[in-house]
Scaffold this motif. Structure first.
Motif, PDB file in Angstrom:
ATOM      1  N   VAL A  21       0.833  -1.203   0.000  1.00  0.00           N
ATOM      2  CA  VAL A  21       0.000   0.000   0.000  1.00  0.00           C
ATOM      3  C   VAL A  21       0.870   1.256   0.000  1.00  0.00           C
ATOM      4  N   LYS A  22       2.053   1.171   0.536  1.00  0.00           N
ATOM      5  CA  LYS A  22       2.944   2.329   0.582  1.00  0.00           C
ATOM      6  C   LYS A  22       3.497   2.691  -0.796  1.00  0.00           C
ATOM      7  N   ILE A  23       3.437   1.761  -1.741  1.00  0.00           N
ATOM      8  CA  ILE A  23       3.885   2.030  -3.109  1.00  0.00           C
ATOM      9  C   ILE A  23       2.723   2.692  -3.853  1.00  0.00           C
ATOM     10  N   ILE A  42       0.879   0.975  -6.952  1.00  0.00           N
ATOM     11  CA  ILE A  42       0.111  -0.221  -6.557  1.00  0.00           C
ATOM     12  C   ILE A  42      -1.172   0.196  -5.856  1.00  0.00           C
ATOM     13  N   ARG A  43      -1.050   1.204  -4.996  1.00  0.00           N
ATOM     14  CA  ARG A  43      -2.236   1.674  -4.277  1.00  0.00           C
ATOM     15  C   ARG A  43      -3.259   2.258  -5.240  1.00  0.00           C
ATOM     16  N   ARG A  44      -2.809   3.020  -6.235  1.00  0.00           N
ATOM     17  CA  ARG A  44      -3.736   3.627  -7.205  1.00  0.00           C
ATOM     18  C   ARG A  44      -4.433   2.587  -8.070  1.00  0.00           C
ATOM     19  N   ILE A  45      -3.783   1.471  -8.317  1.00  0.00           N
ATOM     20  CA  ILE A  45      -4.381   0.416  -9.137  1.00  0.00           C
ATOM     21  C   ILE A  45      -5.407  -0.375  -8.337  1.00  0.00           C
ATOM     22  N   ILE A 102     -10.424  -1.063  -7.118  1.00  0.00           N
ATOM     23  CA  ILE A 102     -10.902  -2.448  -7.167  1.00  0.00           C
ATOM     24  C   ILE A 102     -11.407  -2.865  -5.789  1.00  0.00           C
ATOM     25  N   GLY A 103     -10.664  -2.491  -4.750  1.00  0.00           N
ATOM     26  CA  GLY A 103     -11.078  -2.829  -3.392  1.00  0.00           C
ATOM     27  C   GLY A 103     -12.361  -2.142  -2.978  1.00  0.00           C
TER      28      GLY A 103
END
Length: 74
Positions: free
Chosen positions: A6-8, A11-14, A18-19
């Protein structure tokens, strides 16, 4: 592991949309089987997996754009 991912930022934006909209993605995935007869078009299971995933994510992206557009107009 997930807390580190999540800190990246990318990755968080992708995965964040979705979540937040998992149920919508599940509904799209469930209904795509009815839209296309995968058994008659694709003989290899791995190709069917890739095609279904691509279709699901494309439809999910369209749905997110529609929701975003509707929220911006209100």
């Amino acid at each position: 592991m997930a807390q580190k991912l999540v800190k990246i930022e990318i990755i968080r934006r992708i995965f964040e949309p979705i979540g937040k909209h998992t149920l919508v993605l599940l509904c799209i995935h469930h209904l795509d089987f009815y839209w296309i007869t995968w058994g008659g078009l694709v003989n290899q299971w791995y190709l069917a997996v890739v095609l279904r995933t691509a279709l699901d994510l494309a439809l999910f992206s369209v749905w997110l754009m529609i929701v975003h557009f509707a929220n911006n107009n209100n």
